[in-house]
Structure formats: structure tokens, C-alpha cells
Design an enzyme around this catalytic site. Structure first.
Site, PDB file in Angstrom:
ATOM      1  N   LYS A 157      -2.776 -15.393  -5.181  1.00  0.00           N
ATOM      2  CA  LYS A 157      -3.542 -15.212  -6.416  1.00  0.00           C
ATOM      3  C   LYS A 157      -2.538 -14.836  -7.503  1.00  0.00           C
ATOM      4  CE  LYS A 157      -4.579 -10.293  -6.278  1.00  0.00           C
ATOM      5  NZ  LYS A 157      -5.606  -9.272  -6.360  1.00  0.00           N
ATOM      6  N   ARG A 212       1.257 -14.460   1.838  1.00  0.00           N
ATOM      7  CA  ARG A 212       0.563 -14.383   3.125  1.00  0.00           C
ATOM      8  C   ARG A 212      -0.801 -15.075   3.022  1.00  0.00           C
ATOM      9  NH1 ARG A 212       1.517  -8.038   4.477  1.00  0.00           N
ATOM     10  NH2 ARG A 212       1.273  -7.907   2.226  1.00  0.00           N
ATOM     11  N   THR A 239      -5.362  -0.645   7.358  1.00  0.00           N
ATOM     12  CA  THR A 239      -6.721  -1.102   7.675  1.00  0.00           C
ATOM     13  C   THR A 239      -6.823  -1.333   9.177  1.00  0.00           C
ATOM     14  OG1 THR A 239      -6.853  -2.144   5.507  1.00  0.00           O
ATOM     15  CG2 THR A 239      -8.423  -2.905   7.173  1.00  0.00           C
ATOM     16  N   ALA A 263     -15.400 -19.942  -8.255  1.00  0.00           N
ATOM     17  CA  ALA A 263     -15.224 -21.003  -7.249  1.00  0.00           C
ATOM     18  C   ALA A 263     -13.806 -21.550  -7.356  1.00  0.00           C
ATOM     19  CB  ALA A 263     -16.238 -22.104  -7.502  1.00  0.00           C
ATOM     20  N   GLY A 264     -13.317 -22.089  -6.261  1.00  0.00           N
ATOM     21  CA  GLY A 264     -11.974 -22.660  -6.296  1.00  0.00           C
ATOM     22  C   GLY A 264     -11.441 -22.912  -4.916  1.00  0.00           C
ATOM     23  N   CYS A 289      -5.260  -9.915   3.316  1.00  0.00           N
ATOM     24  CA  CYS A 289      -6.383  -9.031   3.658  1.00  0.00           C
ATOM     25  C   CYS A 289      -7.674  -9.744   4.018  1.00  0.00           C
ATOM     26  CB  CYS A 289      -6.604  -8.057   2.523  1.00  0.00           C
ATOM     27  SG  CYS A 289      -5.113  -7.094   2.249  1.00  0.00           S
ATOM     28  N   GLU A 349      -3.810  -6.326  -4.812  1.00  0.00           N
ATOM     29  CA  GLU A 349      -2.467  -6.692  -5.239  1.00  0.00           C
ATOM     30  C   GLU A 349      -2.540  -7.219  -6.671  1.00  0.00           C
ATOM     31  OE1 GLU A 349      -0.263  -9.072  -2.411  1.00  0.00           O
ATOM     32  OE2 GLU A 349      -1.025  -7.844  -0.776  1.00  0.00           O
ATOM     33  N   VAL A 379       0.828  -1.204   0.000  1.00  0.00           N
ATOM     34  CA  VAL A 379       0.000   0.000   0.000  1.00  0.00           C
ATOM     35  C   VAL A 379       0.868   1.262   0.000  1.00  0.00           C
ATOM     36  CG1 VAL A 379      -1.634   1.355   1.397  1.00  0.00           C
ATOM     37  CG2 VAL A 379      -2.013  -1.078   1.027  1.00  0.00           C
ATOM     38  N   LEU A 420     -17.195 -14.343  -8.016  1.00  0.00           N
ATOM     39  CA  LEU A 420     -17.974 -15.587  -8.036  1.00  0.00           C
ATOM     40  C   LEU A 420     -17.175 -16.701  -8.700  1.00  0.00           C
ATOM     41  CD1 LEU A 420     -21.666 -14.470  -8.830  1.00  0.00           C
ATOM     42  CD2 LEU A 420     -20.687 -15.145  -6.631  1.00  0.00           C
TER      43      LEU A 420
HETATM   44  P1  NAD Z   1       3.384  -4.545   4.289  1.00  0.00           P
HETATM   45  O1  NAD Z   1       3.707  -5.401   5.445  1.00  0.00           O
HETATM   46  O2  NAD Z   1       3.724  -5.014   2.908  1.00  0.00           O
HETATM   47  O3  NAD Z   1       4.095  -3.126   4.476  1.00  0.00           O
HETATM   48  C1  NAD Z   1       4.154  -2.415   5.673  1.00  0.00           C
HETATM   49  C2  NAD Z   1       5.552  -1.802   5.769  1.00  0.00           C
HETATM   50  O4  NAD Z   1       5.599  -0.869   6.839  1.00  0.00           O
HETATM   51  C3  NAD Z   1       6.656  -2.823   6.057  1.00  0.00           C
HETATM   52  O5  NAD Z   1       7.632  -2.748   5.032  1.00  0.00           O
HETATM   53  C4  NAD Z   1       7.219  -2.396   7.422  1.00  0.00           C
HETATM   54  O6  NAD Z   1       8.600  -2.619   7.561  1.00  0.00           O
HETATM   55  C5  NAD Z   1       6.904  -0.914   7.411  1.00  0.00           C
HETATM   56  N1  NAD Z   1       6.841  -0.283   8.732  1.00  0.00           N
HETATM   57  C6  NAD Z   1       6.145  -0.691   9.821  1.00  0.00           C
HETATM   58  N2  NAD Z   1       6.294   0.198  10.831  1.00  0.00           N
HETATM   59  C7  NAD Z   1       7.102   1.181  10.370  1.00  0.00           C
HETATM   60  C8  NAD Z   1       7.610   2.378  10.934  1.00  0.00           C
HETATM   61  N3  NAD Z   1       7.303   2.753  12.164  1.00  0.00           N
HETATM   62  N4  NAD Z   1       8.434   3.143  10.185  1.00  0.00           N
HETATM   63  C9  NAD Z   1       8.752   2.778   8.931  1.00  0.00           C
HETATM   64  N5  NAD Z   1       8.292   1.659   8.330  1.00  0.00           N
HETATM   65  C10 NAD Z   1       7.466   0.883   9.039  1.00  0.00           C
HETATM   66  O7  NAD Z   1       1.848  -4.226   4.403  1.00  0.00           O
HETATM   67  P2  NAD Z   1       0.795  -3.850   3.241  1.00  0.00           P
HETATM   68  O8  NAD Z   1       0.345  -5.072   2.531  1.00  0.00           O
HETATM   69  O9  NAD Z   1       1.297  -2.694   2.462  1.00  0.00           O
HETATM   70  O10 NAD Z   1      -0.441  -3.373   4.152  1.00  0.00           O
HETATM   71  C11 NAD Z   1      -0.381  -2.207   4.899  1.00  0.00           C
HETATM   72  C12 NAD Z   1      -1.761  -1.910   5.453  1.00  0.00           C
HETATM   73  O11 NAD Z   1      -2.670  -1.658   4.366  1.00  0.00           O
HETATM   74  C13 NAD Z   1      -2.396  -3.057   6.246  1.00  0.00           C
HETATM   75  O12 NAD Z   1      -3.174  -2.516   7.261  1.00  0.00           O
HETATM   76  C14 NAD Z   1      -3.276  -3.748   5.223  1.00  0.00           C
HETATM   77  O13 NAD Z   1      -4.372  -4.420   5.810  1.00  0.00           O
HETATM   78  C15 NAD Z   1      -3.766  -2.576   4.408  1.00  0.00           C
HETATM   79  N6  NAD Z   1      -4.128  -2.905   3.023  1.00  0.00           N
HETATM   80  C16 NAD Z   1      -3.339  -3.741   2.304  1.00  0.00           C
HETATM   81  C17 NAD Z   1      -3.672  -4.004   0.974  1.00  0.00           C
HETATM   82  C18 NAD Z   1      -2.854  -4.950   0.142  1.00  0.00           C
HETATM   83  O14 NAD Z   1      -3.271  -5.252  -0.964  1.00  0.00           O
HETATM   84  N7  NAD Z   1      -1.728  -5.423   0.601  1.00  0.00           N
HETATM   85  C19 NAD Z   1      -4.788  -3.377   0.386  1.00  0.00           C
HETATM   86  C20 NAD Z   1      -5.552  -2.508   1.164  1.00  0.00           C
HETATM   87  C21 NAD Z   1      -5.207  -2.268   2.480  1.00  0.00           C
HETATM   88  C1  UGA Z   2      -8.587  -7.496  -1.613  1.00  0.00           C
HETATM   89  C2  UGA Z   2      -9.670  -6.545  -2.120  1.00  0.00           C
HETATM   90  O1  UGA Z   2     -10.120  -6.972  -3.414  1.00  0.00           O
HETATM   91  C3  UGA Z   2      -9.163  -5.105  -2.188  1.00  0.00           C
HETATM   92  O2  UGA Z   2     -10.217  -4.241  -2.589  1.00  0.00           O
HETATM   93  C4  UGA Z   2      -8.660  -4.706  -0.808  1.00  0.00           C
HETATM   94  O3  UGA Z   2      -8.102  -3.403  -0.844  1.00  0.00           O
HETATM   95  C5  UGA Z   2      -7.603  -5.683  -0.348  1.00  0.00           C
HETATM   96  O4  UGA Z   2      -8.130  -7.027  -0.350  1.00  0.00           O
HETATM   97  C6  UGA Z   2      -7.165  -5.345   1.041  1.00  0.00           C
HETATM   98  O5  UGA Z   2      -7.924  -4.877   1.846  1.00  0.00           O
HETATM   99  O6  UGA Z   2      -5.989  -5.542   1.308  1.00  0.00           O
HETATM  100  P1  UGA Z   2      -6.469  -8.695  -2.692  1.00  0.00           P
HETATM  101  O7  UGA Z   2      -6.356  -9.403  -1.379  1.00  0.00           O
HETATM  102  O8  UGA Z   2      -5.274  -8.105  -3.318  1.00  0.00           O
HETATM  103  O9  UGA Z   2      -7.539  -7.498  -2.568  1.00  0.00           O
HETATM  104  O10 UGA Z   2      -7.021  -9.738  -3.743  1.00  0.00           O
HETATM  105  P2  UGA Z   2      -8.443 -10.139  -4.387  1.00  0.00           P
HETATM  106  O11 UGA Z   2      -8.358  -9.989  -5.838  1.00  0.00           O
HETATM  107  O12 UGA Z   2      -9.558  -9.477  -3.706  1.00  0.00           O
HETATM  108  O13 UGA Z   2      -8.477 -11.697  -4.054  1.00  0.00           O
HETATM  109  C7  UGA Z   2      -8.492 -12.155  -2.721  1.00  0.00           C
HETATM  110  C8  UGA Z   2      -8.554 -13.663  -2.700  1.00  0.00           C
HETATM  111  O14 UGA Z   2      -9.827 -14.129  -3.133  1.00  0.00           O
HETATM  112  C9  UGA Z   2      -7.525 -14.363  -3.583  1.00  0.00           C
HETATM  113  O15 UGA Z   2      -6.985 -15.468  -2.907  1.00  0.00           O
HETATM  114  C10 UGA Z   2      -8.326 -14.827  -4.778  1.00  0.00           C
HETATM  115  O16 UGA Z   2      -7.788 -15.982  -5.397  1.00  0.00           O
HETATM  116  C11 UGA Z   2      -9.668 -15.131  -4.128  1.00  0.00           C
HETATM  117  N1  UGA Z   2     -10.802 -15.031  -5.069  1.00  0.00           N
HETATM  118  C12 UGA Z   2     -11.113 -13.852  -5.654  1.00  0.00           C
HETATM  119  C13 UGA Z   2     -11.578 -16.153  -5.310  1.00  0.00           C
HETATM  120  O17 UGA Z   2     -11.323 -17.252  -4.764  1.00  0.00           O
HETATM  121  N2  UGA Z   2     -12.647 -16.054  -6.164  1.00  0.00           N
HETATM  122  C14 UGA Z   2     -12.973 -14.884  -6.769  1.00  0.00           C
HETATM  123  O18 UGA Z   2     -13.969 -14.859  -7.526  1.00  0.00           O
HETATM  124  C15 UGA Z   2     -12.183 -13.751  -6.510  1.00  0.00           C
END
Ligand code: NAD
Ligand code: UGA
Length: 459
Positions: free
Chosen positions: A328, A335, A131, A259-260, A267, A162, A21, A257
Site C-alpha cells: 500500500k 510482504r 499478534t 475496491a481494487g 497482517c 504501516e 511495531v 471500502l
Molecule cells: P518485523 O518482522 O518487522 O519485526 C520483528 C523484529 O523482531 C525483526 O527485526 C526480528 O529480527 C526481531 N526479532 C525476532 N526475534 C528476536 C529476538 N529474540 N531478539 C531480538 N530481536 C528479535 O515485524 P513487525 O511487522 O514489526 O510485526 C511484529 C508483530 O506485530 C507481528 O506479530 C505482527 O503481526 C504484529 N503487528 C504488525 C503490524 C504492522 O503494521 N507491521 C501492526 C500490528 C501488529
Molecule cells: C492493518 C490494520 O489496518 C491495522 O489496524 C493493524 O494493526 C495491522 O493491519 C496489523 O495488524 O498489522 P496495514 O496492514 O498496515 O494495517 O494496512 P491497511 O491500511 O489496513 O491496509 C491493508 C491492505 O488493505 C492494503 O493492501 C490496502 O491496500 C488494502 N485496502 C485497504 C484496500 O484494498 N481497500 C481499502 O479500502 C483499504
């Protein structure tokens, strides 16, 4: 003069946390012309970033990062004071991993806020992009005020996926800004002005509810279709056709939708658990969330049972070729990946597992040590008693399946994503086991959903 006294500029932004993010948001903000300073504390990520290398796999990110770093609009540091000096807006995008009880671990968010405190003044806006469960930001706003943090604190949850994170940043479905300071909210809203999207300004808890509600609802959809898939296996019918049919109703929609093997990733599993835990803390038993999680776990167990049945009952000593490890397609993220759970179960039943994933493979070696990680799919399937499709990487569709037929020990495919064409594989002598239709029965080819829609002239 402290940084708090310096004139603030919303063209200068700090982002704490360079993960999926933080880094993507930072690169996008730099692309829009702002000066962005990224703070990262993990030495390995920091080192890669300092060398201009994206530490995560995300389509288009490396190219954009190179461009914005080369022209000086994005810089990287481990010094929070340096990063926030003169910044008008500071995003916190650190991790909120799951605790053993399912709740969100907020230590990284609290630590980041604590580190910021002495470096920001009243004219900087602090935005939580991580989040965090409903009620968290409001509690942080109140505790920050008690701790004399002068900067307003808001939440602006992230909805990117992602694999298409950069695209989602450039074209968000909506932007939600929660808090109780309208002028701070307006400053954050201005960052998204050029995007043709809905910008909602609301209270912090509603914003958090929107974030968790979105992920939970999508997870429910996936578990629902997986339950329907199970019924198709028991009664008949083809789940892909059923999903197309359901999806033509605009009130339902076709997305999520498929299935799998169910949902994985950093997340859905954690956010469903955290919302459930939050509900529990407030005395509410959220049946649907518990069911969605249970169905999702069962889906993985069922897959292993299918594999077991396909090879004749016992997995002991059998060679399994696992295609796909990432949770995916399009990401290197492992994770909560279904692959990890499935492989652990296979190993527990005595199978020898070889796995291949062009993107996530190198990372997997540390997480699943009892597995041979292969450099290509053909090496992976050599001598296999069954080939298991676990991640929906498009490259698996175009593999030379005729060649694979000559490499495996037994021609058995268990497709956990309904990715492959069973007719082509049957012609090559494979036994093909899909999800949501009876194995061994040639079912209807998948129908094109758009063909089922009324034509515009009629509609
Ligand atoms: P991530 O673990 O990939 O990245 C977080 C980064 O923050 C790490 O590199 C960590 O070393 C760094 N960090 C932590 N504390 C720090 C500090 N004090 N100073 C500097 N760096 C610091 O996590 P992410 O997947 O990017 O997710 C971040 C947040 O966003 C989570 O709450 C997640 O739920 C939310 N989110 C993630 C996604 C996604 O697709 N990954 C989508 C929407 C929301
Ligand atoms: C999901 C949400 O789609 C984002 O909007 C949100 O920001 C993010 O989580 C988050 O909060 O971090 P992401 O986890 O990257 O995004 O991936 P998705 O495309 O949503 O897929 C999630 C999982 O559901 C995967 O394992 C995928 O294979 C599975 N999936 C998805 C299914 O099994 N069936 C589907 O029809 C769609």
C-alpha cells in the site's frame, strides 16, 4: 546480584524486536519521556540502528529516532540481559509469520520468552505485543508459570497501520490489555494514561479476539466491496460512487471500502489465515474468512485477466510497466504485496515487466528477480504496451501523463486502485481500464460523500 533482584522502574522499558511495531512503539515511548532499550537480533537492522538509521520506512520515524537517541532516551542492543536489567516493563514485538498451513509461527515469541526467563524477576511485567492467535497468551501464561518465569505475562495487541504507524501510536483508537494480573495490567495501562483514548482491561483471549476480529472484519469489508465491484463491472454502476453511498450510513462507514487489488501486507492475509486455522483447530468452519481470502486472491487474478484483455489477448512478449510495488502507499513493505503476485503471473504469461516504486523498489529486486526495477516512472513506462497502477502512491496522480503518452508504445492503462482521472487520460488518448465500472464507458465523476450527508441543521 541478578537483574531479577534489581529495583524495577516503569520509566525504563525494554522492547524486543525492532520492526514496524517494536521500533515505532519504542520511539514513541521514548518520546513520552521513558528510557527505552531496544533489542534486535538481525545484524543488518542492528547495524543500521546503531548508526542511528531507521531500518524501515515510516513517516516521521527517522526524525524521532534521531531525537530520542541523541538525548539518550533510546538505546539499541543485541543483548537481552542488558536490555531488561532494571526495566519495569518488557514488550515482545517479534514476528509471527504464517506457517504453510496458515497458522501463526510462534517460534520467535517463544524464543524471546525463553531468553527473558533468567533475566526478569516477579516485579517486571512481560507484554506480548506481537499478534498471536486467540488462546496463545493464556497458554504462554500457564507454560511460563510451569517454567518458573516469575514475571506476569500480558498481551497488549497493536493496532497501528504501516505508513501512519507513529501517528497511530500517538493517537490510538483504543488500547487493549489482556491478562489475569490486574496490578500488572494497571502498570501497563499507566503508560497510555496521557493519551485521550479508551483503555480496555480484559482477559488475554478476549484481547486476542479483539485484535484478530478487527483485522478479519476489515479484510471482509474489502472483499465485500471487491465483490460489489465485480457486480458493477457486470451489471453497471460505479463502485466508487456505490462505496460513497454505502459509507454515508454510519453503521457501515466509508473506511475500507476502496475496491481494487485487494488486501496485502504482513497482517491481513496472515491474520485472516491464522484465525481461520485457529477456528478449524476448534472444530469450527469459518466460511466468511475463507471467502474473504478467496475473493482477495481472485481479485489479483482478475486484474491480470483484465490486462490480458486490454492488450488483445496474449501477454507473451508484451512490455508491462508496473507503477507501485509496496502493498500500500506510505510503506516500503512488500510482504504479501499484490504486486508480487501480479508480476509473477505476468511473467508466467511471457510478459516483460518493468516496475517503479520510489520507496519499495530497492527491496523488490531480491524478491522479483525477473523484473527491471526502474529509477523513475518515465523510464518504467518507456515502450510499454500497458501501464498498470498497482499501489495507490499519490505521486502517480501528478505524473506528466502527456509526457507518458509520448513514451509508451500503446496508450493503455489498467488502474488496479482507481487512482487516476479517466477523463484526463481519455483526453490524452489512453484506453483506461478501472475497477468496478465498465471499461471504455465514461462514468459519472466520483461524487463527494460529504455532499450526500444531511446538513447538521437538517440532521
Ligand atoms: P518485523 O518482522 O518487522 O519485526 C520483528 C523484529 O523482531 C525483526 O527485526 C526480528 O529480527 C526481531 N526479532 C525476532 N526475534 C528476536 C529476538 N529474540 N531478539 C531480538 N530481536 C528479535 O515485524 P513487525 O511487522 O514489526 O510485526 C511484529 C508483530 O506485530 C507481528 O506479530 C505482527 O503481526 C504484529 N503487528 C504488525 C503490524 C504492522 O503494521 N507491521 C501492526 C500490528 C501488529
Ligand atoms: C492493518 C490494520 O489496518 C491495522 O489496524 C493493524 O494493526 C495491522 O493491519 C496489523 O495488524 O498489522 P496495514 O496492514 O498496515 O494495517 O494496512 P491497511 O491500511 O489496513 O491496509 C491493508 C491492505 O488493505 C492494503 O493492501 C490496502 O491496500 C488494502 N485496502 C485497504 C484496500 O484494498 N481497500 C481499502 O479500502 C483499504
Amino acid at each position: 546480584m541478578t537483574s531479577a533482584d534489581t529495583a524495577m522502574d516503569d520509566g525504563t522499558i525494554a522492547v524486543i524486536g525492532a520492526g514496524y511495531v517494536g521500533l515505532v512503539t519504542a520511539a514513541w515511548l521514548a518520546e513520552t519521556g521513558r528510557h527505552v532499550r531496544v533489542v534486535e537480533e538481525a545484524p543488518e537492522r542492528l547495524d543500521q540502528l546503531r548508526r542511528g538509521i531507521a531500518p524501515i520506512h515510516e513517516s516521521g520515524l527517522q526524525e524521532l529516532l534521531t531525537a530520542v537517541m541523541d538525548d539518550g532516551r533510546l538505546s539499541v542492543t543485541d543483548d537481552i540481559a542488558d536490555a531488561v536489567r532494571g526495566a519495569g516493563i518488557v514488550f515482545i514485538a517479534v514476528g509471527t509469520p504464517p506457517l504453510p498451513d496458515g497458522g501463526a509461527d510462534l517460534r520467535q515469541v517463544r524464543a524471546a520468552l525463553g531468553q527473558l526467563k533468567k533475566h526478569v524477576g516477579a516485579t517486571t511485567v512481560v507484554v506480548i505485543k506481537s499478534t498471536v492467535p486467540p488462546g496463545t497468551t493464556q497458554a504462554l501464561i500457564e507454560s511460563s508459570r510451569r517454567d518458573r518465569l516469575k514475571a506476569p505475562v500480558l498481551t497488549c495487541p497493536e493496532f497501528l497501520r504501516e505508513g501512519s504507524a507513529l501517528h497511530d501510536c500517538r493517537h490510538p483508537s483504543r488500547v487493549v490489555i489482556g491478562g489475569d494480573d490486574e496490578s500488572a495490567q494497571a502498570r501497563v495501562a499507566a503508560l497510555f494514561e496521557e493519551l485521550n483514548t479508551v483503555v480496555m482491561q480484559t482477559d488475554a483471549t478476549s484481547a486476542e479476539m479483539i485484535k484478530y476480529g478487527s483485522n478479519a472484519f476489515l479484510a471482509l469489508k474489502i472483499s465485500f466491496i471487491n465483490e460489489m465491484a465485480r457486480l458493477c463491472e457486470l451489471i453497471g454502476g460505479n463502485i466508487d460512487v456505490v462505496a460513497d453511498g454505502l459509507g454515508t450510513d454510519p453503521r457501515i462507514g466509508r473506511a475500507f471500502l476502496n475496491a481494487g487489488l485487494g488486501f496485502g501486507g504482513s497482517c491481513f492475509p496472515k491474520d485472516v489465515a491464522a484465525l481461520d486455522e485457529t477456528a478449524g483447530l476448534h472444530g469450527h468452519y469459518f466460511w466468511l474468512l475463507k471467502a474473504a481470502t478467496e475473493v482477495n486472491l481472485q481479485q489479483r487474478r482478475r486484474f491480470v485477466v483484465k490486462v490480458q484483455e486490454a492488450v488483445g489477448g496474449s501477454l507473451s512478449g508484451k512490455r508491462m510497466a508496473v507503477l507501485g510495488l509496496a502493498f500500500k502507499a506510505g510503506t516500503d513493505d512488500l510482504r504479501q504485496a499484490p504486486s508480487i503476485d501480479v508480476i509473477r503471473q505476468l511473467v508466467d504469461f511471457g510478459a516483460h515487466v518493468a516496475a517503479y516504486d520510489a520507496v519499495a523498489g530497492p527491496k523488490a529486486a531480491e524478491i522479483i528477480p525477473n523484473v527491471t526495477i526502474c529509477a523513475d516512472a518515465y523510464e518504467c513506462v518507456r515502450g510499454a504496451d500497458a501501464v498498470l497502477v498497482v499501489t495507490e502512491w499519490p505521486e502517480f496522480i501528478t505524473l506528466d501523463w502527456r509526457r507518458i503518452a509520448g513514451l509508451v508504445r500503446r496508450r493503455i492503462i489498467v488502474d488496479g486502485r482507481n487512482l487516476l482521472d479517466e477523463h484526463v487520460l481519455a483526453d490524452l488518448g489512453f484506453t483506461y481500464v478501472p475497477v468496478g465500472r465498465r471499461p471504455g464507458k465514461k462514468s459519472l465523476r466520483r461524487r463527494n460523500a460529504s455532499a450526500l450527508l444531511p446538513s447538521p441543521a437538517v440532521g
